[in-house]
Enzyme design. Structure first.
Site, PDB file in Angstrom:
ATOM      1  N   GLU A  62       0.815  -1.204   0.000  1.00  0.00           N
ATOM      2  CA  GLU A  62       0.000   0.000   0.000  1.00  0.00           C
ATOM      3  C   GLU A  62       0.854   1.262   0.000  1.00  0.00           C
ATOM      4  OE1 GLU A  62      -1.822  -2.656   3.270  1.00  0.00           O
ATOM      5  OE2 GLU A  62       0.060  -2.550   2.152  1.00  0.00           O
ATOM      6  N   ARG A 109      12.014 -25.202  -5.248  1.00  0.00           N
ATOM      7  CA  ARG A 109      12.969 -24.911  -4.172  1.00  0.00           C
ATOM      8  C   ARG A 109      13.027 -23.412  -3.879  1.00  0.00           C
ATOM      9  NH1 ARG A 109      18.502 -28.536  -5.142  1.00  0.00           N
ATOM     10  NH2 ARG A 109      17.565 -30.585  -4.733  1.00  0.00           N
ATOM     11  N   ASP A 111      24.219 -39.565  -2.413  1.00  0.00           N
ATOM     12  CA  ASP A 111      24.276 -38.696  -3.594  1.00  0.00           C
ATOM     13  C   ASP A 111      25.243 -37.521  -3.469  1.00  0.00           C
ATOM     14  OD1 ASP A 111      22.267 -40.324  -4.594  1.00  0.00           O
ATOM     15  OD2 ASP A 111      20.656 -38.995  -3.910  1.00  0.00           O
ATOM     16  N   SER A 163       8.355 -40.997   7.199  1.00  0.00           N
ATOM     17  CA  SER A 163       8.282 -40.489   8.575  1.00  0.00           C
ATOM     18  C   SER A 163       7.355 -39.287   8.669  1.00  0.00           C
ATOM     19  CB  SER A 163       9.686 -40.110   9.064  1.00  0.00           C
ATOM     20  OG  SER A 163      10.516 -41.247   9.160  1.00  0.00           O
TER      21      SER A 163
END
Length: 367
Positions: A55, A187, A203, A306
């Protein structure tokens, strides 16, 4: 009946608000448009914490032309001091004929007070136009401001038979290059990315954002590592410019391991465990205390299971690749110990949207 001109101007305000996605956290994304005699005389959007609100930017652009006009704003003007002064005062002083507010602010410090203050001044205030758009746009900010916890999105690339990797652990690449490019956009819209130590060891990922539209954008990288097995040479620790690294460790973790990782720039957070598992609610609470409003889960099957078993995921983004991997020992997206005994007890996604990215199909939905 909604005036189509009002809807059009509010759509413009939302178009501005969306420019703040991935940039304003933990604040909401807000857009504003000022209209006088059918013409836009001012516009603005919130660009980030500590920056002027939408605003105020719109008012600065409109100047004296705002008087007698209409303010369209996606979220009600604030009435409290935060990193910036409250907006309701300048809005009142502008002399608007009318104010159209899409949604009330879920922040307990505001929660309708801005709209009431404007109405008490005698100003014509309308609330609710396109409010459903605000709920989706600011889903993370709304959850964080009302609960202190991050909004949790589970993202995974899976085959048609629900596999995250083959029986040998190979997962490169289930999804296509265009889908992986889209994953980096996802992401960039989040504050933090969480994986388990298994993903790091298998990895050695960077867990950063690599996309032309987000140069230099960082995010907090979170690793669940009860035994502090992360090697100090892990790539995630070599690019701290991409964002801080939080490692959740079990209580009593070896001091030499703590010191080695801390020496590489990681922050170690110790939490108690039960039967070798963290209480994920406490993990989320710790992240909330660090003003992480949105958390993206990209861990392997154990981490995904989980969060699903604990019913702590708010949203899921699944990239379905046209592949059949097979094998009972292949990694599943939702393995776990039990699973639903009856179909009616299965986890269901609602408000599901689907779209194509390259040869893959992306499914997004809410738990």
């Amino acid at each position: 009946m909604t005036d189509p001109r009002d809807a059009a101007f509010m759509e413009m305000a939302y178009g501005l608000a969306e420019k703040g996605v991935g940039r304003t956290s933990p604040n909401p994304c807000v857009g504003a448009v000022i209209v006088k005699d059918g013409l836009i005389v001012g516009h603005g959007h919130h660009e980030g914490p500590g920056r002027p609100h939408a605003e105020i930017i719109a008012l600065r652009r409109a100047g004296p032309r705002a008087r007698g006009g209409t303010l369209y704003v996606t979220l009600e003007p604030c009435v409290h001091w935060g990193r910036t002064p409250p907006c309701v005062g300048p809005v009142l002083s502008a002399g608007f004929r009318r104010i159209v507010i899409s949604a009330l602010d879920p922040n307990p410090l505001v929660a309708g007070r801005g709209a009431r203050r404007l109405r008490r001044s005698g100003m014509k205030v309308e609330v609710g136009l396109l409010s459903a758009r605000n709920g989706r746009l600011n889903e993370a900010a709304s959850k964080f401001i009302t609960t202190g916890l991050p909004f949790v999105t589970l993202r995974a690339a899976v085959s048609l038979d629900g596999k995250l990797a083959s029986r040998t652990g190979d997962a490169r690449w289930i999804s296509s290059a265009p889908a992986r490019d889209y994953a980096h956009l996802v992401r960039a819209e989040n504050d933090a990315l969480l994986v388990g130590i298994g993903t790091v060891l298998a990895d050695d990922p960077r867990l950063d954002i690599r996309h032309a539209l987000w140069p230099g954008k960082g995010l907090t990288r979170v690793v669940l590592d009860a035994g502090l097995r992360m090697p100090p040479r892990a790539r995630i620790l070599s690019i701290l410019r991409a964002g801080r690294v939080l490692v959740f460790a079990g209580e009593g973790a070896a001091h030499e391991k703590r010191d080695a990782l801390a020496g590489k720039g990681a922050e170690i957070v110790e939490l108690p465990q039960s039967e070798g598992r963290f209480d994920l609610s406490r993990v989320l609470a710790e992240l909330g205390r660090r003003e992480i409003a949105s958390l993206l889960i990209e861990g392997g099957g154990k981490v995904a299971a989980s969060f699903l078993e604990a019913r702590l995921a708010d949203k899921a983004i699944f990239t379905l690749a046209p592949l059949l991997i097979g094998g009972r020992d292949a990694v599943q997206v939702y393995g776990g110990e039990g699973g639903a005994a009856r179909i009616k007890d299965a986890l269901a996604l609602r408000s599901v949207a689907a779209f194509r990215v390259g040869p893959d199909t992306v499914l997004e939905g809410y738990f």
